[in-house]
Structures are given as structure tokens and as C-alpha cells.
Design a protein around this motif. Sequence first.
Motif, PDB file in Angstrom:
ATOM      1  N   LYS A 175       0.862  -1.182   0.000  1.00 45.35           N
ATOM      2  CA  LYS A 175       0.000   0.000   0.000  1.00 45.35           C
ATOM      3  C   LYS A 175       0.897   1.232   0.000  1.00 45.35           C
ATOM      4  N   LEU A 176       0.748   2.039  -1.065  1.00 51.66           N
ATOM      5  CA  LEU A 176       1.593   3.213  -1.259  1.00 51.66           C
ATOM      6  C   LEU A 176       0.747   4.450  -1.492  1.00 51.66           C
ATOM      7  N   LEU A 177       1.388   5.588  -1.331  1.00 51.03           N
ATOM      8  CA  LEU A 177       0.816   6.868  -1.745  1.00 51.03           C
ATOM      9  C   LEU A 177       1.551   7.307  -3.005  1.00 51.03           C
ATOM     10  N   HIS A 178       0.799   7.566  -4.062  1.00 49.69           N
ATOM     11  CA  HIS A 178       1.345   8.034  -5.336  1.00 49.69           C
ATOM     12  C   HIS A 178       1.086   9.543  -5.382  1.00 49.69           C
ATOM     13  N   VAL A 179       2.157  10.329  -5.418  1.00 49.63           N
ATOM     14  CA  VAL A 179       2.073  11.781  -5.262  1.00 49.63           C
ATOM     15  C   VAL A 179       2.429  12.468  -6.574  1.00 49.63           C
ATOM     16  N   THR A 180       1.553  13.357  -7.009  1.00 53.76           N
ATOM     17  CA  THR A 180       1.832  14.218  -8.166  1.00 53.76           C
ATOM     18  C   THR A 180       1.505  15.652  -7.771  1.00 53.76           C
ATOM     19  N   CYS A 181       2.026  16.589  -8.546  1.00 51.60           N
ATOM     20  CA  CYS A 181       1.780  18.010  -8.290  1.00 51.60           C
ATOM     21  C   CYS A 181       1.593  18.726  -9.615  1.00 51.60           C
ATOM     22  N   THR A 182       1.066  19.944  -9.546  1.00 54.24           N
ATOM     23  CA  THR A 182       0.805  20.701 -10.773  1.00 54.24           C
ATOM     24  C   THR A 182       2.053  21.371 -11.329  1.00 54.24           C
ATOM     25  N   SER A 183       3.129  21.426 -10.553  1.00 51.15           N
ATOM     26  CA  SER A 183       4.374  22.020 -11.062  1.00 51.15           C
ATOM     27  C   SER A 183       5.576  21.288 -10.484  1.00 51.15           C
ATOM     28  N   ALA A 184       6.701  21.447 -11.165  1.00 49.18           N
ATOM     29  CA  ALA A 184       7.952  20.838 -10.689  1.00 49.18           C
ATOM     30  C   ALA A 184       8.338  21.419  -9.335  1.00 49.18           C
ATOM     31  N   PHE A 185       8.084  22.723  -9.119  1.00 52.21           N
ATOM     32  CA  PHE A 185       8.409  23.346  -7.832  1.00 52.21           C
ATOM     33  C   PHE A 185       7.625  22.686  -6.699  1.00 52.21           C
ATOM     34  N   GLU A 186       6.317  22.475  -6.899  1.00 56.22           N
ATOM     35  CA  GLU A 186       5.497  21.861  -5.848  1.00 56.22           C
ATOM     36  C   GLU A 186       5.933  20.420  -5.556  1.00 56.22           C
ATOM     37  N   LEU A 187       6.323  19.683  -6.597  1.00 57.62           N
ATOM     38  CA  LEU A 187       6.801  18.319  -6.391  1.00 57.62           C
ATOM     39  C   LEU A 187       8.134  18.329  -5.637  1.00 57.62           C
ATOM     40  N   THR A 188       9.001  19.270  -5.984  1.00 58.10           N
ATOM     41  CA  THR A 188      10.282  19.410  -5.279  1.00 58.10           C
ATOM     42  C   THR A 188      10.047  19.773  -3.820  1.00 58.10           C
ATOM     43  N   ARG A 189       9.095  20.650  -3.566  1.00 55.75           N
ATOM     44  CA  ARG A 189       8.776  21.034  -2.182  1.00 55.75           C
ATOM     45  C   ARG A 189       8.232  19.835  -1.404  1.00 55.75           C
ATOM     46  N   ALA A 190       7.378  19.048  -2.025  1.00 57.88           N
ATOM     47  CA  ALA A 190       6.854  17.846  -1.363  1.00 57.88           C
ATOM     48  C   ALA A 190       7.997  16.880  -1.050  1.00 57.88           C
ATOM     49  N   ALA A 191       8.905  16.670  -2.010  1.00 53.61           N
ATOM     50  CA  ALA A 191      10.056  15.780  -1.792  1.00 53.61           C
ATOM     51  C   ALA A 191      10.945  16.312  -0.675  1.00 53.61           C
ATOM     52  N   TYR A 192      11.123  17.628  -0.617  1.00 49.39           N
ATOM     53  CA  TYR A 192      11.939  18.234   0.443  1.00 49.39           C
ATOM     54  C   TYR A 192      11.342  17.934   1.819  1.00 49.39           C
ATOM     55  N   HIS A 193      10.045  18.165   1.967  1.00 49.79           N
ATOM     56  CA  HIS A 193       9.404  17.943   3.271  1.00 49.79           C
ATOM     57  C   HIS A 193       9.405  16.464   3.666  1.00 49.79           C
ATOM     58  N   LEU A 194       9.250  15.576   2.706  1.00 51.04           N
ATOM     59  CA  LEU A 194       9.323  14.137   2.999  1.00 51.04           C
ATOM     60  C   LEU A 194      10.754  13.735   3.357  1.00 51.04           C
ATOM     61  N   GLY A 195      11.716  14.251   2.614  1.00 53.60           N
ATOM     62  CA  GLY A 195      13.119  13.961   2.910  1.00 53.60           C
ATOM     63  C   GLY A 195      13.545  14.498   4.259  1.00 53.60           C
ATOM     64  N   ASN A 196      12.993  15.638   4.645  1.00 55.86           N
ATOM     65  CA  ASN A 196      13.293  16.231   5.943  1.00 55.86           C
ATOM     66  C   ASN A 196      12.809  15.336   7.082  1.00 55.86           C
ATOM     67  N   ARG A 197      11.866  14.444   6.773  1.00 59.84           N
ATOM     68  CA  ARG A 197      11.349  13.482   7.753  1.00 59.84           C
ATOM     69  C   ARG A 197      11.958  12.086   7.544  1.00 59.84           C
ATOM     70  N   HIS A 198      12.992  12.020   6.684  1.00 61.83           N
ATOM     71  CA  HIS A 198      13.716  10.770   6.398  1.00 61.83           C
ATOM     72  C   HIS A 198      12.798   9.671   5.885  1.00 61.83           C
ATOM     73  N   VAL A 199      11.854  10.062   5.037  1.00 60.22           N
ATOM     74  CA  VAL A 199      10.908   9.107   4.461  1.00 60.22           C
ATOM     75  C   VAL A 199      11.551   8.456   3.235  1.00 60.22           C
ATOM     76  N   ALA A 200      11.474   7.145   3.139  1.00 61.93           N
ATOM     77  CA  ALA A 200      11.949   6.442   1.951  1.00 61.93           C
ATOM     78  C   ALA A 200      11.036   6.802   0.786  1.00 61.93           C
ATOM     79  N   LEU A 201      11.630   7.223  -0.344  1.00 60.77           N
ATOM     80  CA  LEU A 201      10.864   7.667  -1.504  1.00 60.77           C
ATOM     81  C   LEU A 201      11.288   6.939  -2.765  1.00 60.77           C
ATOM     82  N   GLN A 202      10.299   6.553  -3.547  1.00 63.07           N
ATOM     83  CA  GLN A 202      10.551   6.070  -4.900  1.00 63.07           C
ATOM     84  C   GLN A 202      10.266   7.252  -5.813  1.00 63.07           C
ATOM     85  N   LEU A 203      11.196   7.543  -6.719  1.00 74.49           N
ATOM     86  CA  LEU A 203      11.078   8.699  -7.593  1.00 74.49           C
ATOM     87  C   LEU A 203      10.778   8.270  -9.019  1.00 74.49           C
ATOM     88  N   GLY A 204       9.860   8.976  -9.650  1.00 73.00           N
ATOM     89  CA  GLY A 204       9.540   8.727 -11.044  1.00 73.00           C
ATOM     90  C   GLY A 204       9.473  10.048 -11.785  1.00 73.00           C
TER      91      GLY A 204
END
Length: 166
Positions: A73-102
Motif C-alpha cells: 500500500k503506497l501513496l502516489h504523489v503528483t503536483c501541478t508544477s515541478a516546484f510543488e513536487l520538489t517542495r513535497a520531496a523536500y518535506h518528505l526527505g526532511n522526515r527521512h521518508v523512503a521515496l521512490q522517484l519517477g
Amino acid sequence: MLMIRQRTAARPDWDAELELTFEARSKSRLRCFTTAGEDVGLFLERGQPALADGDFLQAEDGRLVRVRARPEKLLHVTCTSAFELTRAAYHLGNRHVALQLGDGWLRLLDDYVLKDMLLQLGAQVEAIEAPFQPEQGAYGGGHHHSHAGEAEFSYAPKLHQFGVRK
């Protein structure tokens, strides 16, 4: 019990399969079962990257075992801009969350707190079930830090030399 102590190169044929979650593929010591139900003892070298979908293992009796990533069971995350996706990745990384990138998306293990945070950041979040293969991290192998004098951990860290000074 089928004993496995080493990884091996991929082959066109195999004798057994292990279907494992990412957490199980991250362990070097594990009791699990083949897809046919055979008991397996996994004793791999510590400090190595997690097993990936399609990796091969060599059993002590000579059999080849293929690893498959079990859907999770995963969460598939998309955003309307590259900036918003980068910001989401930053906040997840700041919490040391394992991320699969596509290309234009992120995936992480399902977590309602992180889902709420992502929605507040303006991301679109869809619950899916799929194999999970997050990034290994900038330093290669598994989690490690100095254990000076312990032979099992006396290997040089990777990528610590960012520039060379003379």
C-alpha cells in the motif's frame, strides 16, 4: 530449510522465488518462505543495499532464487508544477521518508499523517498498491556509520569526497 548467503548475477532461469516487501528486502537476516512455501533462511552480508525486484540469490544447495517486490500500500504523489513536487520531496526527505522517484511523481509507504501533510502542500495523493523500490540514498549501501576496529564494518564510505584539494 533453504539457506541463502550470497547474491549472484541475474540469469534467464531460476529454481525458486521470494516475494518480499521493501522492509523484508532491506534485512540481511531474515526467515521467509518461497512462493512455493519452502522455508528460507537469509543470511546476507550486512551493510549492502536492499534487495531489488529481479535480484538473484544463490542458495547453499546451488539453486538460484529470484527476488520479486511484493505489492504494498503506497501513496502516489503528483503536483501541478515541478516546484510543488520538489517542495513535497523536500518535506518528505526532511522526515527521512523512503521515496521512490519517477518522472513527475513520488511514491512512499501509505501513512495518513504524511498524506495530510502532502494534501496541505497542494499535492494530489492517490492510494495505490504496487511494488516499492525507493532510492538507495546518496552514499550507496545500507545504513552505516563508524565502527572503527570492527572488521565487519571496516569499509570506506562512498561519495564522502566531494572535491579533491591538492
